[in-house]
Design an enzyme around this catalytic site. Structure first.
Site, PDB file in Angstrom:
ATOM      1  N   CYS A  87       0.801  -1.115  -0.022  1.00 44.93           N
ATOM      2  CA  CYS A  87       0.176  -0.007  -0.013  1.00 44.93           C
ATOM      3  C   CYS A  87       0.969   1.267  -0.120  1.00 44.93           C
ATOM      4  O   CYS A  87       1.454   1.778   1.094  1.00 44.93           O
ATOM      5  CB  CYS A  87      -0.997   0.139   1.288  1.00 44.93           C
ATOM      6  SG  CYS A  87      -1.934   1.384   1.016  1.00 44.93           S
TER       7      CYS A  87
ATOM      8  N   CYS B  64      -0.246   3.630  -7.374  1.00 43.04           N
ATOM      9  CA  CYS B  64      -1.296   2.897  -6.388  1.00 43.04           C
ATOM     10  C   CYS B  64      -1.148   1.651  -6.761  1.00 43.04           C
ATOM     11  O   CYS B  64      -1.498   1.211  -8.049  1.00 43.04           O
ATOM     12  CB  CYS B  64      -2.324   3.699  -6.381  1.00 43.04           C
ATOM     13  SG  CYS B  64      -3.680   2.663  -5.743  1.00 43.04           S
TER      14      CYS B  64
END
Length: 260
Positions: free
Chosen positions: A77, A195
């Site tokens: 993440c 991302c």
């Protein structure tokens, strides 16, 4: 080789994109075989508060992956790390590695945040333009984090998708049109997905051809860091610049310049 991943509970991409990249590598190097093992941290909405709460759970995940005796761990993440403060990827990697050592299995740990900046710098990349799915305020944190690591950010697009499941359901080929709004003048490379939840693998070679520039993603950079941590050649087919022979050669040249 056992690939461990620490992933948000709503992440549906890293357990598909990294295996797909490494399965492609297996086809070119049949002597290699990878298996994939994950531990999950609760997170639904991509907000600074949920990201911070999720990050506190990462040490439990490291302990669980130590039980599986994985060969490398990737914290999957990017924005969770970058929203915790400048340079936090080093703090996170150190804490996770220490926890695994306490559990009797000190595997190397990489983070997607650290992988993005480290692999770009190794390949000689000094300026980028990026696409993110985040809200503008989080995208600004990501831009500031990258700049603090010595890489200029020419332009960024914030797609403003707060629901992490919605991010994971996005058609990766939408990125081919998204980059039409991105200023790439002066950029050495385009990060088409800053991302690890926003799918991008299929779009990377298409965007490279369209822009005539090197293109990568946070997931591809994470894969490269994992391969290096395993002591393997950091290349894979059809995965864009950062996993290409060209990036490997650029990294070797950069290393020679530093040693010189």
């Amino acid at each position: 080789m056992r690939i461990g991943q620490i992933v948000p509970s709503s992440n549906t991409t890293m357990e598909t994109e990294i295996p797909a990249i490494l399965r492609g590598r297996e086809r070119t190097l049949p002597g290699e075989q990878f298996t994939f093992h994950s531990s999950r941290m609760r997170m639904k909405k991509v907000t600074k508060e949920e990201l911070a709460a999720m990050d506190r759970d990462s040490l439990r995940c490291a302990a669980e992956l130590a039980d599986a005796e994985v060969d490398v761990v990737g914290y999957a993440c990017l924005v969770a790390i970058m929203s915790m403060g400048l340079g936090y990827h080093r703090t996170s990697q150190g804490a996770l590695h220490a926890r695994m050592k306490e559990e009797g299995h000190a595997a190397p740990v990489v983070t997607s945040a650290g992988a993005l900046v480290d692999e770009l710098k190794l390949a000689g990349i000094r300026s980028i333009s990026i696409v993110t799915p985040y809200m503008p305020a989080l995208t600004d944190l990501v831009v500031d984090y990258i700049k603090d690591q010595g890489i200029d950010v020419i332009d960024s697009i914030a797609l403003a998708i707060p629901d992490n499941l919605e991010v994971g359901r996005r058609d990766p080929m939408a990125l081919v049109n998204d980059v039409d709004r991105l200023n790439t003048r002066g950029a050495d490379l385009v990060v088409v997905s800053a991302c690890v939840q926003m799918p991008s693998r299929e779009a990377i070679p298409v965007v490279e051809d369209k822009l005539g520039l090197p293109v990568t993603s946070a997931a591809a950079c994470t894969t490269r860091s994992m391969l290096r941590a395993l002591g393997l050649d950091p290349v894979a087919p059809d995965a864009g610049f950062i996993l290409s022979e060209a990036a490997k050669a650029a990294a070797a040249a950069s290393s020679e310049d530093i040693q010189g």
